[in-house]
Design a protein around this motif. Structure first.
Motif, short mmCIF file in Angstrom:
data_model
loop_
_atom_site.label_atom_id
_atom_site.label_comp_id
_atom_site.label_asym_id
_atom_site.label_seq_id
_atom_site.Cartn_x
_atom_site.Cartn_y
_atom_site.Cartn_z
N ASN A 185 0.98 -1.49 0.28
CA ASN A 185 -0.46 0.02 0.26
C ASN A 185 0.87 1.21 0.33
N ASP A 186 1.36 1.66 -1.12
CA ASP A 186 1.75 2.43 -0.94
C ASP A 186 1.66 4.16 -0.32
N ALA A 187 0.98 4.44 -0.36
CA ALA A 187 -0.17 5.55 0.41
C ALA A 187 0.19 5.49 1.90
N LYS A 188 -0.20 3.60 2.33
CA LYS A 188 0.08 4.35 3.83
C LYS A 188 1.61 3.81 3.81
N TYR A 189 2.43 3.52 3.06
CA TYR A 189 3.96 3.06 3.49
C TYR A 189 4.49 4.65 3.51
N THR A 190 4.17 5.53 2.15
CA THR A 190 4.19 6.75 1.92
C THR A 190 4.16 7.20 3.49
N ARG A 191 3.86 7.57 4.08
CA ARG A 191 2.97 8.48 5.35
C ARG A 191 3.62 7.79 6.23
N ALA A 192 3.85 6.56 6.67
CA ALA A 192 4.26 6.15 7.82
C ALA A 192 6.07 6.18 7.81
N ILE A 193 6.21 6.01 6.49
CA ILE A 193 8.32 6.41 6.51
C ILE A 193 8.28 7.88 6.75
N ILE A 194 7.17 8.26 6.71
CA ILE A 194 7.63 10.66 6.86
C ILE A 194 6.78 10.69 8.45
N THR A 195 6.13 9.43 8.79
CA THR A 195 5.94 9.83 9.89
C THR A 195 7.25 9.81 10.94
N LYS A 196 7.67 8.35 10.09
CA LYS A 196 8.00 7.80 11.70
C LYS A 196 10.14 8.80 11.86
N ALA A 197 9.90 8.94 10.49
CA ALA A 197 11.02 10.40 10.19
C ALA A 197 11.42 11.92 11.30
N VAL A 198 10.09 11.80 11.04
CA VAL A 198 9.26 13.57 11.59
C VAL A 198 9.60 12.81 12.87
N LYS A 199 10.80 14.34 13.19
CA LYS A 199 11.13 13.67 14.95
C LYS A 199 10.58 15.20 15.40
N TYR A 200 9.76 16.49 15.17
CA TYR A 200 10.25 17.38 15.38
C TYR A 200 9.24 18.83 14.55
N PRO A 201 7.49 18.34 14.29
CA PRO A 201 7.07 18.57 15.43
C PRO A 201 6.24 17.43 15.36
N ASN A 202 6.44 16.94 16.83
CA ASN A 202 6.31 15.73 17.31
C ASN A 202 4.59 15.36 16.97
N LEU A 203 4.59 14.19 16.16
CA LEU A 203 3.34 13.93 15.12
C LEU A 203 2.30 13.23 15.88
N ASN A 204 2.87 12.81 17.36
CA ASN A 204 2.14 12.09 17.79
C ASN A 204 1.44 12.32 19.84
N ASP A 205 1.89 13.68 19.49
CA ASP A 205 1.38 14.52 21.06
C ASP A 205 -0.35 14.95 20.40
N VAL A 206 -0.89 14.38 21.51
CA VAL A 206 -2.51 14.23 21.38
C VAL A 206 -2.92 15.62 21.37
N GLU A 207 -2.25 17.08 21.76
CA GLU A 207 -3.51 18.28 21.64
C GLU A 207 -2.77 18.62 20.77
N LEU A 208 -1.89 18.45 19.24
CA LEU A 208 -1.40 18.43 18.48
C LEU A 208 -3.07 18.33 17.58
N GLN A 209 -2.62 16.91 17.91
CA GLN A 209 -3.86 16.13 16.89
C GLN A 209 -5.29 16.35 17.10
N ASN A 210 -5.38 16.84 18.43
CA ASN A 210 -6.62 17.29 18.93
C ASN A 210 -7.13 18.57 18.08
N SER A 211 -6.19 19.36 17.85
CA SER A 211 -6.36 20.81 17.23
C SER A 211 -6.44 20.10 15.20
N TYR A 212 -6.01 19.32 15.06
CA TYR A 212 -7.00 18.71 13.57
C TYR A 212 -8.07 18.00 13.56
N GLY A 213 -8.71 17.72 14.63
CA GLY A 213 -9.50 16.60 14.64
C GLY A 213 -9.13 15.28 13.97
#
Length: 138
Positions: A64-92
């Motif tokens: 699944n190319d789209a899922k793979y790309t998102r997973a690679i990017i997500t793992k590579a980004v250290k900042y901003p913390n994409l796992n921050d609940v408050e940041l995620q909540n701000s985007y719903g």
């Protein structure tokens, strides 16, 4: 040849780089915020690839190319913390990969993907290798 040069303690630290992904996110002075991107290990990439590969009913595997790309990017980004609940909540949203596609424009997402690829050595290894060979010859 001395194999000790390949020992883990002699390997250079995995690098991180800072890049401006968008001018829409700025500090108090209006300066664009930098994102920090890190290099992934081969093991991390393999795990992501395995998690994004579906077994076909007729025996063939499908990535699944789209899922793979998102997973690679997500793992590579250290900042901003994409796992921050408050940041995620701000985007719903409720996950880092959902945050990326909600937070960024299509062009910003493509640019971030290109930067993650660059930082991880895709597309520029031949040039680096050629430079190393040239340097060794001199």
């Amino acid at each position: 040849m001395d194999l000790k040069r390949f020992f883990k303690e002699n390997a250079k630290e995995i690098k991180t780089e800072k890049v401006v992904v968008s001018d829409r996110f700025t500090d108090e002075d209006g300066k664009p915020l930098e994102w920090e991107i890190r290099t992934l290990s081969a093991r991390e990439e393999e795990t992501i690839r395995d998690n994004c590969t579906m077994k076909g009913k007729k025996g063939g595997d499908s990535l699944n190319d789209a899922k793979y790309t998102r997973a690679i990017i997500t793992k590579a980004v250290k900042y901003p913390n994409l796992n921050d609940v408050e940041l995620q909540n701000s985007y719903g949203v409720m996950s880092a990969d959902e945050l990326l596609i909600e937070m960024l424009t299509a062009g910003e997402y493509i640019f971030l993907n290109q930067e993650v690829s660059r930082v991880n050595g895709y597309g520029n290894k031949k040039t680096e290798m050629e430079e190393a060979v040239d340097e060794a010859k001199n």
